[in-house]
Write a protein that holds these residues in place. Sequence first.
Motif, PDB file in Angstrom:
ATOM      1  N   ILE A 175       0.842  -1.199   0.000  1.00 54.31           N
ATOM      2  CA  ILE A 175       0.000   0.000   0.000  1.00 54.31           C
ATOM      3  C   ILE A 175       0.874   1.244   0.000  1.00 54.31           C
ATOM      4  N   GLY A 176       0.569   2.162  -0.894  1.00 56.76           N
ATOM      5  CA  GLY A 176       1.205   3.474  -0.910  1.00 56.76           C
ATOM      6  C   GLY A 176       0.157   4.549  -0.674  1.00 56.76           C
ATOM      7  N   PHE A 177       0.615   5.802  -0.550  1.00 56.57           N
ATOM      8  CA  PHE A 177      -0.302   6.906  -0.286  1.00 56.57           C
ATOM      9  C   PHE A 177       0.044   8.092  -1.170  1.00 56.57           C
ATOM     10  N   LEU A 178      -0.981   8.666  -1.783  1.00 52.64           N
ATOM     11  CA  LEU A 178      -0.815   9.827  -2.647  1.00 52.64           C
ATOM     12  C   LEU A 178      -0.858  11.120  -1.844  1.00 52.64           C
ATOM     13  N   SER A 179      -0.043  12.092  -2.266  1.00 52.21           N
ATOM     14  CA  SER A 179      -0.019  13.400  -1.612  1.00 52.21           C
ATOM     15  C   SER A 179      -0.729  14.441  -2.475  1.00 52.21           C
ATOM     16  N   VAL A 180      -1.902  14.094  -3.005  1.00 50.46           N
ATOM     17  CA  VAL A 180      -2.686  15.026  -3.812  1.00 50.46           C
ATOM     18  C   VAL A 180      -4.075  15.179  -3.210  1.00 50.46           C
ATOM     19  N   GLY A 181      -4.778  16.246  -3.607  1.00 52.00           N
ATOM     20  CA  GLY A 181      -6.034  16.599  -2.970  1.00 52.00           C
ATOM     21  C   GLY A 181      -7.254  15.872  -3.475  1.00 52.00           C
ATOM     22  N   MET A 182      -7.085  15.004  -4.473  1.00 51.23           N
ATOM     23  CA  MET A 182      -8.203  14.215  -4.969  1.00 51.23           C
ATOM     24  C   MET A 182      -7.656  12.989  -5.668  1.00 51.23           C
ATOM     25  N   SER A 183      -8.313  11.841  -5.488  1.00 52.37           N
ATOM     26  CA  SER A 183      -7.841  10.645  -6.179  1.00 52.37           C
ATOM     27  C   SER A 183      -7.873  10.919  -7.679  1.00 52.37           C
ATOM     28  N   PRO A 184      -6.750  10.758  -8.372  1.00 49.75           N
ATOM     29  CA  PRO A 184      -6.651  11.263  -9.741  1.00 49.75           C
ATOM     30  C   PRO A 184      -7.115  10.315 -10.827  1.00 49.75           C
ATOM     31  N   LYS A 185      -7.379   9.065 -10.486  1.00 51.69           N
ATOM     32  CA  LYS A 185      -7.570   8.082 -11.551  1.00 51.69           C
ATOM     33  C   LYS A 185      -8.905   7.365 -11.519  1.00 51.69           C
ATOM     34  N   TRP A 186      -9.241   6.721 -10.399  1.00 55.46           N
ATOM     35  CA  TRP A 186     -10.416   5.864 -10.414  1.00 55.46           C
ATOM     36  C   TRP A 186     -11.704   6.669 -10.228  1.00 55.46           C
ATOM     37  N   THR A 187     -12.785   6.105 -10.775  1.00 54.58           N
ATOM     38  CA  THR A 187     -14.076   6.771 -10.743  1.00 54.58           C
ATOM     39  C   THR A 187     -14.720   6.638  -9.370  1.00 54.58           C
ATOM     40  N   LEU A 188     -15.813   7.356  -9.191  1.00 57.50           N
ATOM     41  CA  LEU A 188     -16.560   7.254  -7.941  1.00 57.50           C
ATOM     42  C   LEU A 188     -17.066   5.834  -7.731  1.00 57.50           C
ATOM     43  N   ASN A 189     -17.537   5.190  -8.800  1.00 56.19           N
ATOM     44  CA  ASN A 189     -18.038   3.826  -8.681  1.00 56.19           C
ATOM     45  C   ASN A 189     -16.938   2.823  -8.339  1.00 56.19           C
ATOM     46  N   GLU A 190     -15.703   3.130  -8.717  1.00 56.23           N
ATOM     47  CA  GLU A 190     -14.578   2.243  -8.425  1.00 56.23           C
ATOM     48  C   GLU A 190     -14.002   2.463  -7.029  1.00 56.23           C
ATOM     49  N   THR A 191     -14.440   3.513  -6.369  1.00 51.48           N
ATOM     50  CA  THR A 191     -13.902   3.865  -5.058  1.00 51.48           C
ATOM     51  C   THR A 191     -14.536   2.993  -3.980  1.00 51.48           C
ATOM     52  N   PRO A 192     -13.730   2.383  -3.095  1.00 58.20           N
ATOM     53  CA  PRO A 192     -14.302   1.536  -2.038  1.00 58.20           C
ATOM     54  C   PRO A 192     -15.075   2.347  -1.010  1.00 58.20           C
ATOM     55  N   VAL A 193     -15.901   1.648  -0.260  1.00 54.53           N
ATOM     56  CA  VAL A 193     -16.723   2.271   0.778  1.00 54.53           C
ATOM     57  C   VAL A 193     -16.317   1.688   2.126  1.00 54.53           C
ATOM     58  N   MET A 194     -16.021   2.553   3.079  1.00 57.33           N
ATOM     59  CA  MET A 194     -15.622   2.105   4.405  1.00 57.33           C
ATOM     60  C   MET A 194     -16.853   1.773   5.252  1.00 57.33           C
ATOM     61  N   PRO A 195     -16.742   0.809   6.171  1.00 56.91           N
ATOM     62  CA  PRO A 195     -17.898   0.325   6.931  1.00 56.91           C
ATOM     63  C   PRO A 195     -18.232   1.200   8.138  1.00 56.91           C
ATOM     64  N   LYS A 196     -18.668   2.433   7.867  1.00 56.16           N
ATOM     65  CA  LYS A 196     -19.033   3.350   8.941  1.00 56.16           C
ATOM     66  C   LYS A 196     -20.466   3.817   8.700  1.00 56.16           C
ATOM     67  N   ARG A 197     -21.311   3.610   9.666  1.00 52.74           N
ATOM     68  CA  ARG A 197     -22.737   3.899   9.509  1.00 52.74           C
ATOM     69  C   ARG A 197     -22.995   5.372   9.220  1.00 52.74           C
ATOM     70  N   ARG A 198     -22.256   6.264   9.858  1.00 55.42           N
ATOM     71  CA  ARG A 198     -22.500   7.690   9.627  1.00 55.42           C
ATOM     72  C   ARG A 198     -22.263   8.047   8.172  1.00 55.42           C
ATOM     73  N   TYR A 199     -21.299   7.382   7.531  1.00 54.38           N
ATOM     74  CA  TYR A 199     -21.042   7.661   6.126  1.00 54.38           C
ATOM     75  C   TYR A 199     -22.143   7.112   5.238  1.00 54.38           C
ATOM     76  N   GLU A 200     -22.738   5.997   5.636  1.00 51.14           N
ATOM     77  CA  GLU A 200     -23.871   5.452   4.880  1.00 51.14           C
ATOM     78  C   GLU A 200     -25.036   6.439   4.892  1.00 51.14           C
ATOM     79  N   ILE A 201     -25.301   7.007   6.063  1.00 43.55           N
ATOM     80  CA  ILE A 201     -26.385   7.987   6.187  1.00 43.55           C
ATOM     81  C   ILE A 201     -26.085   9.219   5.343  1.00 43.55           C
ATOM     82  N   MET A 202     -24.860   9.708   5.419  1.00 44.43           N
ATOM     83  CA  MET A 202     -24.470  10.878   4.638  1.00 44.43           C
ATOM     84  C   MET A 202     -24.552  10.599   3.139  1.00 44.43           C
TER      85      MET A 202
END
Length: 456
Positions: free
Chosen positions: A133-160
């Motif tokens: 695993i590496g980490f990018l130092s940019v303000g937005m993921s530059p490559k993958w789409t919103l649909n390709e982005t994983p979702v973290m298992p936090k209920r507050r984020y599901e509601i949001m």
Amino acid sequence: MARDQIDMTPIGSRDELVAWFEKGEKPRENFRIGTEHEKVPFRKGENTPVPYEGSRGIRALLEGMQALLGWEPIIENGKIIGLLDVTGGGAISLEPGGQFELSGAPVQTLHGTCRELHSHMSQVREVAEPLGIGFLSVGMSPKWTLNETPVMPKRRYEIMSNYMPKVGGHGLDMMFRTATVQTNLDFETEADMVKKLRVSLALQPVATALFANSPFTDGKPNGFLSMRSQIWLDTDSDRTGMLPWAFEDGMGYERYTDYALDVPLYFVKRGDTYHDVAGASFRDLLDGKLKALPGERATLSDWSNHLTTIFPEVRVKRYLEMRGADVGRTSRICSLSAFWVGLLYDQQSLDAAYDLVRDWTAEERDTLRRDVPKLGLAASIRNRSLRELARDVLDISRAGLAARGRPNGLGDDETIYLTTLEQLVDGGRTNAEDLLARWRGPWARSVDPAFFEEAY
């Protein structure tokens, strides 16, 4: 985003909410600096997002960090979602798309902030590298789409996530694809809070320009230097923006309390359960009239958690949060805190910064805010380029840091952390413009080289 608080002390009136802010006041000798930063994880060699589960996922990363640090795990529904340093006050948390956030402990000097940052980066690499695993130092993921982005298992984020598309066009992009660096600073009195809030709101676009670092979306230029900042303009007008009323007579804890009361709720947490009340009124919760939870009364944790779901350019809690900057390289994370500490923690510099912006109109401030994501340092206010203004502001900040007189072990004071910003202004080109030049040139119109050249 902050971790949820647990304090079931009941709230009986609006006055108690006002008093909550007042309790954040500190004498100057107790002022501290808090720095938070998010970083976008990716799979090395693949340049793809990192899911939560799996032997090389975010969960494995958090478990590795827990084993290394010995910090207390934050668990939700049996899954680790963060870590808490119960002795020092720092925390590691997850943003909705897996952005890995350090909420730094409150420290006395910028030297302490930078030591903490370098230590954290070293610790993260120790655990992340065996996982690929590496980490990018940019303000937005530059490559993958919103649909390709994983979702973290936090209920507050599901509601949001369910609520955001109802109130703006880019709320999900904000949640899942952006990364910021934030500085949290103290205030001494109500008047001190108001002055610092006004200065930092007016000058937040300067920070946005200096730290503009998100020019790519879905693998190509998006037309902006700070797409992260642009996204906030179409997220949720009820809880974002430049707070023009903060510059009006009568501004204080009560006025901010009334604003926060009128921002719709996302959730109410009882025990381990998040109740989805998105769009409901905190005033109804305060009065025990919330339709989804009849008879339920507000608590201090409801209030403090609600305040973390409000996203203006500068947020008031029991300290002030500077929210206008894209994340960047390690040196730039340190420089954001230096920028604001120099302006706000020395009285002479605070007065000078206030004199600089005190007669700007709400329309001028808002126009600058809207121009900066696209134009960066080429934006202007009152026929002055933002580059010229930034130079003046950096001079004020440098004077404030020099006046603090906080040397490190080598005898260097905190002004050393402004050098990278001063060089940027002298060169007249943001990091986003540098990235775009490389995309047009040696990167051959591909964002893939960013995963090597712009990784921590």
